[in-house]
Scaffold this motif. Structure first.
Motif, PDB file in Angstrom:
ATOM      1  N   PHE A   1      -8.828   9.223   2.106  1.00  0.00           N
ATOM      2  CA  PHE A   1      -8.691   9.106   3.671  1.00  0.00           C
ATOM      3  C   PHE A   1      -9.677   7.987   3.983  1.00  0.00           C
ATOM      4  CE2 PHE A   1     -11.021   9.879   7.844  1.00  0.00           C
ATOM      5  CZ  PHE A   1      -9.712   9.848   8.647  1.00  0.00           C
ATOM      6  N   TYR A   2     -10.986   7.917   3.635  1.00  0.00           N
ATOM      7  CA  TYR A   2     -12.063   7.090   3.992  1.00  0.00           C
ATOM      8  C   TYR A   2     -11.507   5.701   3.358  1.00  0.00           C
ATOM      9  CZ  TYR A   2     -14.577  10.613   5.940  1.00  0.00           C
ATOM     10  OH  TYR A   2     -15.237  11.833   6.631  1.00  0.00           O
ATOM     11  N   VAL A   3     -10.919   5.514   2.141  1.00  0.00           N
ATOM     12  CA  VAL A   3     -10.629   4.395   1.559  1.00  0.00           C
ATOM     13  C   VAL A   3      -9.520   3.612   2.409  1.00  0.00           C
ATOM     14  CG1 VAL A   3     -11.600   4.767  -0.580  1.00  0.00           C
ATOM     15  CG2 VAL A   3      -9.405   5.012  -0.463  1.00  0.00           C
TER      16      VAL A   3
ATOM     17  N   ARG B   1      -0.598   7.935  11.265  1.00  0.00           N
ATOM     18  CA  ARG B   1      -1.638   7.419  11.933  1.00  0.00           C
ATOM     19  C   ARG B   1      -3.159   7.579  11.006  1.00  0.00           C
ATOM     20  NH1 ARG B   1       0.973   9.338  16.318  1.00  0.00           N
ATOM     21  NH2 ARG B   1      -0.419  10.733  16.491  1.00  0.00           N
ATOM     22  N   ALA B   2      -3.266   8.559  10.544  1.00  0.00           N
ATOM     23  CA  ALA B   2      -4.630   8.901  10.215  1.00  0.00           C
ATOM     24  C   ALA B   2      -4.796   8.238   8.782  1.00  0.00           C
ATOM     25  CB  ALA B   2      -4.730  10.358   9.794  1.00  0.00           C
ATOM     26  N   PHE B   3      -3.920   7.867   8.105  1.00  0.00           N
ATOM     27  CA  PHE B   3      -3.876   7.288   6.827  1.00  0.00           C
ATOM     28  C   PHE B   3      -3.631   5.783   6.862  1.00  0.00           C
ATOM     29  CE2 PHE B   3      -3.976  11.643   5.283  1.00  0.00           C
ATOM     30  CZ  PHE B   3      -4.941  11.528   4.490  1.00  0.00           C
TER      31      PHE B   3
ATOM     32  N   ALA C   1      -0.965   4.439   7.524  1.00  0.00           N
ATOM     33  CA  ALA C   1       0.178   4.135   6.762  1.00  0.00           C
ATOM     34  C   ALA C   1       1.418   3.138   7.507  1.00  0.00           C
ATOM     35  CB  ALA C   1       1.087   5.258   6.263  1.00  0.00           C
ATOM     36  N   HIS C   2       2.068   2.438   6.871  1.00  0.00           N
ATOM     37  CA  HIS C   2       3.075   1.714   7.729  1.00  0.00           C
ATOM     38  C   HIS C   2       4.159   1.167   6.641  1.00  0.00           C
ATOM     39  CE1 HIS C   2       0.053  -1.328   6.357  1.00  0.00           C
ATOM     40  NE2 HIS C   2       1.025  -2.066   6.160  1.00  0.00           N
ATOM     41  N   GLY C   3       5.323   0.812   7.273  1.00  0.00           N
ATOM     42  CA  GLY C   3       6.381   0.479   6.144  1.00  0.00           C
ATOM     43  C   GLY C   3       6.744   1.546   5.042  1.00  0.00           C
ATOM     44  N   VAL C   4       6.755   1.223   3.936  1.00  0.00           N
ATOM     45  CA  VAL C   4       7.446   2.237   2.989  1.00  0.00           C
ATOM     46  C   VAL C   4       6.441   3.317   2.794  1.00  0.00           C
ATOM     47  CG1 VAL C   4       7.651   2.439   0.255  1.00  0.00           C
ATOM     48  CG2 VAL C   4       8.241   0.227   1.498  1.00  0.00           C
ATOM     49  N   THR C   5       5.084   3.111   2.869  1.00  0.00           N
ATOM     50  CA  THR C   5       4.088   4.106   2.845  1.00  0.00           C
ATOM     51  C   THR C   5       4.435   5.385   3.718  1.00  0.00           C
ATOM     52  OG1 THR C   5       2.584   2.580   2.006  1.00  0.00           O
ATOM     53  CG2 THR C   5       1.683   4.862   2.898  1.00  0.00           C
ATOM     54  N   ALA C   6       4.670   4.726   5.094  1.00  0.00           N
ATOM     55  CA  ALA C   6       4.823   5.698   6.187  1.00  0.00           C
ATOM     56  C   ALA C   6       6.271   6.331   5.969  1.00  0.00           C
ATOM     57  CB  ALA C   6       4.941   4.913   7.471  1.00  0.00           C
ATOM     58  N   GLU C   7       7.082   5.590   5.343  1.00  0.00           N
ATOM     59  CA  GLU C   7       8.416   6.361   5.233  1.00  0.00           C
ATOM     60  C   GLU C   7       8.527   7.542   4.285  1.00  0.00           C
ATOM     61  OE1 GLU C   7      13.216   4.922   3.842  1.00  0.00           O
ATOM     62  OE2 GLU C   7      11.400   3.526   3.769  1.00  0.00           O
ATOM     63  N   ILE C   8       7.695   7.342   3.225  1.00  0.00           N
ATOM     64  CA  ILE C   8       7.706   8.321   1.965  1.00  0.00           C
ATOM     65  C   ILE C   8       6.996   9.575   2.716  1.00  0.00           C
ATOM     66  CG2 ILE C   8       6.224   8.803  -0.011  1.00  0.00           C
ATOM     67  CD1 ILE C   8       6.717   5.840  -0.752  1.00  0.00           C
TER      68      ILE C   8
END
Length: 480
Positions: free
Chosen positions: A44-46, A345-347, A349-356
């Protein structure tokens, strides 16, 4: 023994088995949640640094650490099962002697494995597909954190020992301490001192030191479960543990092998896919901590009732555990489905990361009902003298249940990889639970008692031949 010291009497041979399952799994889950929250907090922090290479590095490092954790879990299962059987049979002095030798042996094994990992780190990173900046960061993180893996093993073993005698609250405290330390140090080191990934690694090291210290204190000073090591009897004390631990280690190694294969498959889709996998790999142990805790929770209950010759209570425990799994997964599915956008939102994430993340929270999370079945089956096999069945089903899931399904799924992108992995896990989890129930159903009371006696005779004879062995109750306890 001090009157304030928790009793080492067999606690699980009377009372509601459902209550024992809930209490043991609940307290164990809090402890496990604390362990996995350490990794989740690091990620989370990184992730807030806004660099997917850093998040991917945490993912690769986690895959490698997973192998070490699997070995420690397998050995802890052996220690817990053996000590719980001895306690259930009323052989407390022998239980203390076995616990002491096993803990020391476990530290030595993990130290050797850690040295081997660092020596062959480059070939390992090649096999996982780590490259570029992600590879450099993964190497940095592991060179700081890997030397403390034996401390993690101490924490896991001491917590397992306390669960084996029913002291679930103090077992929970061991791992909870590490999470608290991480929660405090991560933001301070990563952002306050601007150390980034190095700060996360240092926080990890300090948390493991605290984990080991609290675990050793709880075992030695509170529970008096460890005694002075009797070097001449070490192998005799460790041997019955290894009969369960070695198959359990082989069983547990199957999961990180499967994880490594999936990581390798994900790597071809770039750091964003690895970051997505790393995120769900750290969300699931926290969300399903109750499921992950079942192996450690059900094991001592089954083992003590085995020692007491109570086949009826073993069957009841397994049925209650299955009901517990279904209720837990249903609740977690509901929570994750509604929380997915907040997690994305917390991580950052966007694109492929968010889809996963979204696909997992919406649908794939249901597959953990079958993962829970596999965990209950493993606990049953390990504690009813069928550890090779655990090895068979876990490695079956890793090979036949992972490789062909992921190979098909990879044609459809990173989501296909996850779907393939989930389908294979579901098939083998269901089959394992059916076989486990057949094993339990065919366990008559007389056979249960004879099986228990066979398990306790060997460690019992190991202590009888030692001069002054009866004094084991008064030996100053050491660590746990």
């Amino acid at each position: 023994m001090n009157s304030r010291t928790p009793s080492t009497a067999a606690r699980f041979v009377t009372g509601s088995t459902m209550r024992h399952v809930i209490v043991m799994a609940g307290t164990g889950a809090i402890g496990l949640m604390a362990v996995f929250a350490v990794d989740l907090a690091n990620l989370f922090y990184v992730s807030m640094l806004g660099d997917t290479s850093v998040a991917a590095a945490i993912g690769f490092a986690g895959t490698i650490n997973f192998f070490h954790v699997a070995v420690s879990i397998g050995m802890s299962i052996g220690v817990s099962a053996t000590v719980a059987r001895l306690v259930g049979a009323g052989q407390r002095a022998t239980a203390r002697q076995v616990a002491t030798a096993s803990l020391i042996f476990m530290v030595l094994v993990t130290a050797v494995l850690t040295a081997a990992t660092l020596a062959f780190l480059e070939p390992i990173l090649d096999a996982l597909g780590a490259a570029g900046e992600t590879r450099v960061l993964t190497r940095l993180f592991l060179r700081i954190t890997a030397p403390t893996l034996p401390l993690l093993a101490i924490g896991m073993c001491t917590a397992a020992l306390m669960r084996s005698i029913g002291d679930a609250r103090r077992a929970m405290t061991v791992t909870l301490t590490a999470a608290i330390v991480t929660a405090i140090l991560d933001p301070l080191l990563i952002f306050g001192l601007h150390l980034g990934l190095t700060g996360a690694a240092i926080s990890n090291v300090i948390a493991r030191i605290a984990l080991a210290f609290v675990g050793l204190y709880g075992v030695s000073r509170v529970n008096h479960l460890l005694g002075r090591l009797q070097v001449r009897r070490t192998w005799d004390d460790v041997r019955p543990v290894l009969k369960v631990a070695l198959p359990a280690v082989l069983t547990n190694l199957a999961t990180p092998v499967a994880s490594a294969y999936v990581t390798h498959a994900m790597a071809r889709f770039g750091s964003a896919a690895i970051a997505g996998q790393a995120t769900i790999d750290r969300i699931t142990p926290v969300a399903f901590a109750l499921i992950y805790a079942l192996t450690g929770a059900v094991g001592p209950i089954v083992a003590q009732n085995l020692g007491a010759g109570r086949a009826d209570r073993i069957r009841e425990t397994i049925l209650n555990s299955l009901g517990f799994v279904l209720a837990t997964v249903a609740l977690a599915w509901l929570v994750l489905a509604f929380a997915q956008h907040g997690l994305i939102r917390a991580f950052s994430a966007h694109g492929v990361t968010a889809e996963i993340i979204s696909t997992f929270c919406s649908w794939l999370v249901a597959s953990y009902a079958f993962v829970g079945c596999l965990f209950v089956a493993n606990a049953t096999f390990n504690n009813l003298d069928r550890p090779l069945l655990s090895t068979l089903f876990n490695w079956g899931r890793t090979t036949l249940g992972t490789v062909p399904f992921v190979a098909v799924g990879i044609r459809h992108g990173p989501i296909g990889v996850l779907v393939g992995q989930a389908v294979g896990s579901a098939i083998f989890g269901l089959i394992a639970m059916i076989v486990a129930w057949i094993v339990v159903k065919r366990l008559p009371m007389g056979d249960c008692a004879r099986l228990a006696q066979r398990h306790v005779e060997e460690p019992s004879s190991a202590v009888v031949s030692v001069p002054g062995a009866a004094a084991g109750n008064t030996v100053a306890p050491e660590m746990q």
